[in-house]
Design a protein around this motif. Structure first.
Motif, PDB file in Angstrom:
ATOM      1  N   GLU A 219      -4.373 -21.651  56.529  1.00 43.12           N
ATOM      2  CA  GLU A 219      -3.630 -22.487  55.579  1.00 43.12           C
ATOM      3  C   GLU A 219      -3.232 -21.692  54.339  1.00 43.12           C
ATOM      4  OE1 GLU A 219      -2.133 -26.232  53.980  1.00 43.12           O
ATOM      5  OE2 GLU A 219      -2.399 -25.302  55.932  1.00 43.12           O
TER       6      GLU A 219
ATOM      7  N   ARG B 171       1.466 -22.356  57.304  1.00 41.83           N
ATOM      8  CA  ARG B 171       1.141 -23.601  57.996  1.00 41.83           C
ATOM      9  C   ARG B 171       1.420 -23.507  59.499  1.00 41.83           C
ATOM     10  NH1 ARG B 171       0.672 -29.047  56.631  1.00 41.83           N
ATOM     11  NH2 ARG B 171      -0.571 -28.215  54.926  1.00 41.83           N
TER      12      ARG B 171
ATOM     13  N   ALA C 252      -5.655 -31.291  54.551  1.00 40.43           N
ATOM     14  CA  ALA C 252      -5.190 -32.544  53.958  1.00 40.43           C
ATOM     15  C   ALA C 252      -5.978 -32.877  52.700  1.00 40.43           C
ATOM     16  CB  ALA C 252      -5.326 -33.687  54.965  1.00 40.43           C
TER      17      ALA C 252
ATOM     18  N   GLU D 134       0.922 -34.693  57.541  1.00 42.48           N
ATOM     19  CA  GLU D 134       1.088 -33.240  57.447  1.00 42.48           C
ATOM     20  C   GLU D 134       2.116 -32.687  58.434  1.00 42.48           C
ATOM     21  OE1 GLU D 134      -0.411 -31.554  55.114  1.00 42.48           O
ATOM     22  OE2 GLU D 134      -1.587 -33.269  54.391  1.00 42.48           O
TER      23      GLU D 134
END
Length: 514
Positions: free
Chosen positions: A302, A306, A377, A433
């Protein structure tokens, strides 16, 4: 150790490398499964049930009072910029994870006489309950220390360091100590002491492993209330409700069954559920192994891109499906033979075992989303699945218990809650996401895998009709063959090739593919 680590790209090969050693580390769970029939043989089903209830209580309490520190390090340590920051995260986890458990253990030991009558046990074990609580409650801080220590190692992406701890020292030594104490005439009390001995040795040895990955000098230096310490503390608290509810699905059913049924029946029912849970944990092992690998890798990915998270998320889901589905089908079809290892009384757990096996398979395929959600998240999204899952389980249990036998009803309610809780993070990642694991390659993997699963299930049903000494090894062969076929025929070539030497040794890829 360098002050700032160099972070290469995270790929499917990164997952595969971590997975191999993590699976070996989690084989301690398999050793534990093998040990359970011996415990039942030595201490009886009701005695084993008392042990299962107390260990379930310790696990549940530990998950509450470790304040989520085991999961917090999976988020903060991989993102730390220096050894000092990693040491600060470890220090915070130990203080807030082990400290409260020591205080709670002391209180429980003091009030053991008041807590003992709450447990339903066989008449012959009644006098042992209060001394057992006073002895066994000290497994609570020991277990918290071991959990945090091994989590700290995984956070450093040292996935195989648990192998000696989990298999040799924790599980095998527990079995050896239990056998020696039983032979020495200590009876069921010997099992509780054996558990403490194995945990104590494991905790002591884990310190040596930690010293290789963390700077112990930095544990005492630097600000004790710095940014990393605060991030670790708040990350733990944010994940704590989810962790507690997840643990409820594993341990609360045994406690509930013990309370529902009086006397020896309550202890036996708790023992039967624990047997079914332990056997189904073979499938759960698949998800846990991937979860341990995915959490730190997703956190690392991350930081860069992504798309790396999306790639390893999809890859892990395909690989889990190819392993978990055929494994669950074979074990469910051969459940009668598996339960024969625990004696004739254990056949009452067959329905519970089949339910849990298929629930664990569904949870494995869907549940890899949970560690990804934890690291990519916002904290507020991590509680939704847990709250809804436990609410669904409670509602299902309320509707079923009283209409079907308690063991099957509680197990079915647990299974429904598990699947719901695993599915929701998948939906959250997709909606919030824009991450989902079902890419263009997944449908072909699913269709081929389900076909192999059905064939393997029928083969296992036929094997289950044979005498147990023949059926049991045959079931192992069928399970291994089914998993190999699913990996070889269902997975695309890049997925198989990512397994490296393992793929070549198992002939998952041909000479032309190397």
């Amino acid at each position: 150790m360098s002050e700032a680590a160099d972070h290469p790209a995270v790929t499917s090969r990164s997952v595969a490398r971590g997975l191999g050693t993590t699976v070996l580390a989690r084989l301690g769970a398999v050793v534990e499964i093998v040990a359970q029939p011996l415990y039942v043989l030595m201490f009886g089903l009701a005695g084993y049930g008392l042990y299962a209830v107390l260990w379930a209580a310790v696990n549940l309490i530990e998950n509450i009072f470790d304040l989520g520190m085991t999961s917090a390090m999976q988020r903060t340590v991989p993102q730390s910029a220096s050894d000092a920051e990693a040491a600060a995260a470890l220090r915070t986890a130990m203080i807030f994870g082990v400290g409260p458990c020591i205080l709670v253990a002391a209180l429980i030991s003091i009030f053991a006489a008041e807590l003992g009558p709450l447990l339903n046990v066989a008449a012959k074990d009644r006098e042992l309950v209060i001394p057992a609580i006073r002895i066994f409650v000290w497994a609570l801080p020991l277990w918290a220390f071991v959990e945090i220590a091994t989590s700290a190692l995984r956070a450093r992406m040292v996935f195989g360091a648990e192998i000696r701890l989990r298999i040799v020292w924790e599980q095998l030594l527990r079995l050896v100590f239990a056998g020696l104490f039983f032979a020495g005439g200590l009876g069921l009390k010997g099992l509780f002491i054996a558990h403490l001995c194995s945990l104590g040795i494991t905790a002591a040895l884990s310190v040596r492993l930690l010293a290789r990955q963390y700077s112990f000098a930095d544990l005492w230096r630097g600000p004790w209330a710095g940014r990393t310490s605060r991030d670790t503390f708040w990350a733990g608290l944010s994940i704590l409700p989810s962790n507690v509810i997840t643990r409820l699905f594993g341990d609360a059913p045994a406690l509930i069954l013990n309370m529902l049924l009086p006397g020896a029946a309550g202890a036996a029912a708790a023992g039967l559920f624990t047997i079914a849970r332990k056997l189904s944990s073979v499938v759960q092992l698949v998800r846990i192994a991937f979860t341990y690998v995915m959490a730190p890798l997703a956190a690392s990915a991350e930081r860069r891109d992504r798309r790396q998270v999306a790639d390893i998320y999809a890859y892990a889901t395909r690989l889990i499906a190819a392993i978990a589905l055929p494994l669950a089908a074979v074990l469910a079809a051969g459940s009668a033979s598996l339960l024969s290892l625990f004696g004739d009384q254990a056949q009452a757990a067959q329905a519970a075992l089949v339910i849990l096996l298929f629930a664990r398979a569904a949870e494995a395929v869907l549940g890899i989303s949970a560690p990804v959600l934890q690291v990519v998240a916002a904290f507020r999204h991590q509680l939704t699945a847990s709250v809804i899952g436990v609410a669904v389980a409670v509602a299902a249990g309320w509707l079923m218990v009283g209409h079907i036998d308690p063991l099957t009803g509680v197990t079915l309610a647990t299974a429904i809650g598990l699947v719901v809780m695993a599915a929701i993070p998948t939906l959250q990642l997709a909606a919030v996401e824009r991450l989902h694991p079902f890419d263009a390659q997944f449908p072909a993997v699913a269709v081929r895998g389900i076909g192999i699963t059905i064939i393997a299930g029928f083969a296992a049903m036929l094997a289950d009709l044979l005498p147990d000494p023949v059926a049991l090894p045959l079931l192992l062969v069928i399970a291994a063959a089914a998993i190999w076929l699913a990996l070889r025929l269902a997975l695309p070539l890049p997925d198989r090739a990512s397994l490296g030497k393992t793929a070549r040794r198992l002939r998952l890829i041909g000479p032309a593919d190397r």
